[in-house]
Design an enzyme around this catalytic site. Structure first.
Site, short mmCIF file in Angstrom:
data_model
loop_
_atom_site.label_atom_id
_atom_site.label_comp_id
_atom_site.label_asym_id
_atom_site.label_seq_id
_atom_site.Cartn_x
_atom_site.Cartn_y
_atom_site.Cartn_z
N GLU A 65 0.73 -1.08 0.12
CA GLU A 65 0.11 -0.07 -0.07
C GLU A 65 0.86 1.39 0.00
OE1 GLU A 65 -3.08 -0.22 2.87
OE2 GLU A 65 -4.08 1.56 1.97
N ASP A 66 2.16 1.34 0.82
CA ASP A 66 2.66 2.51 0.75
C ASP A 66 3.99 2.63 0.16
OD1 ASP A 66 0.70 2.97 2.71
OD2 ASP A 66 1.77 2.48 4.55
#
Ligand code: MN
Length: 735
Positions: free
Chosen positions: A93-94
């Site tokens: 996600e990051d």
């Protein structure tokens, strides 16, 4: 307030390694050959990909995944795959790392779990129905691999433990989600320690004053309480070892949240809550002696202290649905105070603390796994394609919260149902056909109606009749998701059958009246009787509510229009209307091919406001009515009366206001209504006509009628309302 942050990179590096080694120690018991290497690989990948990121506290980001992995290993008892996934849970996600990278390095299973974890992250976003849909997705992953939810819980727990650096509005949002969803989920999965901590942490942010108050009170009497526990436990300890049982006896404080719940539920002050702690007797017994030893300990306790006969709970013989096993009793202490005593073995205690993962470990020894049954039920719910996502969320939440009751079949088999379940729920639980034909039941040999609320321990025999069929009001009788969905689909099927019959009857009737049976005529007839669809028309015919004479009436009205035929174009034209409406021109709306200013009225069915895509409809007696192009009636009007449709376009203006409705959903907290009305009246200077609000278990659902200038104005207002703390969705609705 700004604080200067001094970063010592060398010291940080040392600290990261220290934390990593602590993680390895915590996972030691589950490590097999090669596991250490996998964990190291995951750690290196996480460390590298998060290297430039820091948490809100200023700490290196990697502290977070390490801590989540540590919780997964230590507090939930998960193994290597889960530890690897926990270390990597935020990278897709990051950071730049993709699922494909993960799959290549760690294999399919790990990639799948991380995919699940990444998908869950949006569960509480945007509007409510999307949220429900996301939640459904999250449960799909649960049915798929329960580790996704367990790691998510570890992630949530660590975030809750380290929330002090978050801005207040985020703290509130995260704490609300936690109390609304994650704590019940932890409860349902049997993770009691994590559930209690999540509840306490949520309360710390949502009700800081009360939280501090109870914590302070608990602390004040701590020494006194410990002395009481010591005296209470001593004789038990003595006799237990005399009788040759190996046991650890101790007192354990109840959580602040549970004390507060009791104060609210019983409406009593702190001083009157008697069970601020519970006594635990944890027995070290071999599996085959467990039950006998628990009862032996029970007998010792109740020889010393008088038990309250209403407060015996035997979850040793029938474990809870989430796998919880324990023997609970409440006894009178030496100073006339009720004390709860929980008796269980080490195995049962581990299950109570670590829930599902401990279940795996002991799976062979537990013969009836309630959790598997529960996950099976979640699967069944998810497999029902007709379930609407919001209904599903409701049903599911209810099943999460409710306690279970145990019901016996006539042959003595045990069936688990949620508290509040009725005889009809039981019937559907046995079999869909039994439910569908249920006319009553015998509970403990006594005849009762289908709506009878079952009590724990009831023995139930269902009485059926082949003439019975599900009814609409049955939906109010049942509480289980299973029964509800079965009844709904059966009603739908029933409707379809009735419509089928109605269709045949109508075909015959139209034939006798010499009306052609075609879609156009069916639409016209439905419209004449103000029915929403031809299916409704068929049903009304089948039920005898529309008869031959009614259709004749319709025929007469049609003929009238027919005979006025040649007149029609003039009557129902823009110019004809304009002629009738002298001097009432309005300049906000331009109508017709050449965009004239003609008077009109706004349709009540869709409440158009400037900015909406609209069209005009020439009515027989009320001039031009303006509808939105997405009006629920638009398709029907356009397809049946194309010749009466005229173009319409808004002229830009700001002076006039139009009434429209907004539905606002959110997680309720003190001041939400205030903040909403503040945005509407102060910031936007919009006039409100009415506001109705429904709050249920912390969920806020409000309808507001307001006057706005146009869609641009409305959109800006919706945007600002979305920014109000606690608001999760704002949608426009038609009156
Ligand atoms: Mn995280």
């Amino acid at each position: 307030m700004k604080t200067e942050l001094v970063i010592d990179l060398e010291a940080e590096k040392k600290e990261i390694l220290k934390r990593y080694r602590a993680l390895l120690r915590a996972s030691k018991s589950t490590l097999q050959k090669g596991d250490k290497k996998e964990i190291r690989k995951a750690f290196d990948m996480a460390l590298e990909s998060h290297k430039d990121m820091r948490r809100k506290s200023g700490e290196p980001y990697i502290y977070h995944p390490i801590a989540v992995a540590q919780i997964a290993a230590e507090e939930i008892g998960l193994g290597t795959t889960s530890i690897v996934c926990a270390l990597l849970h935020d990278v897709v996600e990051d950071t730049d790392i993709t699922l494909e990278d993960i799959e290549r390095e760690f294999g399919k299973k790990t990639a799948k779990i991380i995919d699940g974890l990444t998908k869950i992250s949006g569960v509480f976003d945007t509007n409510s129905s999307l949220q429900a849909e996301n939640f459904r997705k999250m449960l799909l992953t649960l049915a798929d691999d329960v580790r996704v939810i367990l790691i998510k819980l570890a992630d949530r727990l660590h975030n809750m433990r380290t929330m002090d650096f978050m801005p207040r509005h985020k703290q509130l949002k995260i704490a609300s989600e936690t109390i609304y969803l994650y704590a019940p989920l932890a409860h349902r999965l049997g993770l009691y320690a994590i559930k209690s901590e999540l509840e306490d942490l949520s309360m710390k942010y949502l009700e800081p004053e009360t939280y501090k108050f109870i914590a302070k009170k608990l602390n004040e009497k701590k020494a006194e309480r410990n002395l009481f526990i010591k005296k209470f436990v001593e004789p038990i300890d003595e006799i237990v070892s005399e009788q040759g049982l190996l046991a650890n006896v101790y007192g354990r404080p109840k959580s602040i949240h549970s004390i507060w719940n009791k104060m609210k539920k019983k409406n009593i002050p702190f001083e009157e809550v008697y069970d601020l702690f519970a006594i635990r007797i944890i027995l070290d017994s071999p599996y085959e002696n467990e039950k006998a030893d628990c009862w032996k300990a029970y007998s010792i306790v109740t020889d010393l202290y008088r038990p309250n006969p209403d407060r015996l709970r035997d979850w040793v013989s029938s474990p809870k649905g989430n796998g919880y096993e324990s023997l609970h009793t409440t006894v009178m202490g030496p100073r006339g105070q009720w004390v709860e005593v929980q008796i269980r073995t080490q195995r049962m205690n581990e299950i109570a603390e670590k829930g599902f993962a401990a279940h795996w470990k002991y799976k062979e020894s537990s013969n009836d796994n309630g959790l598997d049954q529960w996950i099976q039920k979640v699967r069944e719910m998810l497999n029902n394609p007709e379930a609407n996502a919001l209904d599903f969320l409701d049903d599911f939440k209810m099943n999460l919260f409710s306690d279970e009751i145990f019901i016996f079949t006539p042959k003595g088999a045990l069936i688990q149902l949620p508290l509040g379940a009725t005889a009809l729920d039981f019937a559907f639980e046995i079999h869909t056909d039994v439910g569908a034909t249920c006319i009553g039941a015998k509970v403990n040999h006594k005849l009762v109606p289908i709506s009878y609320k079952l009590q724990n321990g009831d023995q139930v025999e269902i009485i059926t009749s082949s003439k019975q069929a599900p009814k609409e009001d049955w939906l109010n009788v049942v509480v289980t998701a299973k029964a509800k969905s079965k009844i709904k689909s059966s009603l739908k099927e029933e409707k379809r059958k009735i419509a089928e019959t109605g269709k045949e009857i109508l075909e015959r009737k139209l034939k006798s009246l010499k009306i052609t049976y075609n879609t156009d005529n069916l639409n016209k007839i439905s419209y004449f009787f103000k029915l929403s669809s031809t299916q409704e028309l068929f049903i009304q015919v089948a039920l005898g509510k529309i008869e031959l004479k009614d259709i004749k009436e319709y025929l007469v009205s049609e003929k009238e229009i027919e005979t006025r035929g040649p007149e029609r174009p003039e009557n129902l034209s823009v110019d004809a209307i304009k002629g009738k409406m002298k001097g009432t021109e309005s300049d906000i709306l331009l109508i017709g091919e050449d965009m004239q200013k003609i008077d009109y009225t706004l349709a009540a069915c869709c409440n158009p406001i400037p900015g909406d895509d609209v069209f005009g409809f020439i009515t027989v007696s009320e001039g031009i009515k303006i509808h939105r192009t997405n009006c629920p009636n638009a398709a029907q009007l356009m397809s049946n009366y194309g010749y009466r449709i005229v173009k319409a376009k808004w002229n830009k203006q700001k002076e006039l206001t139009f009434l429209t409705g907004l539905r606002i959903m959110g997680i309720d907290d003190v001041g939400l209504i205030n903040n909403i009305t503040k945005v509407i009246s102060n910031d936007f200077k919009v006039n409100m006509r009415s506001i109705t609000v429904d709050t249920n278990e912390g969920i806020f659902d409000g309808s507001i009628m307001i006057f706005v200038n146009d869609t641009e104005h409305l959109e800006q207002l919706i945007k600002n309302l979305m920014e109000v703390r606690g608001v999760t969705g704002v949608t426009r609705f038609d009156a």
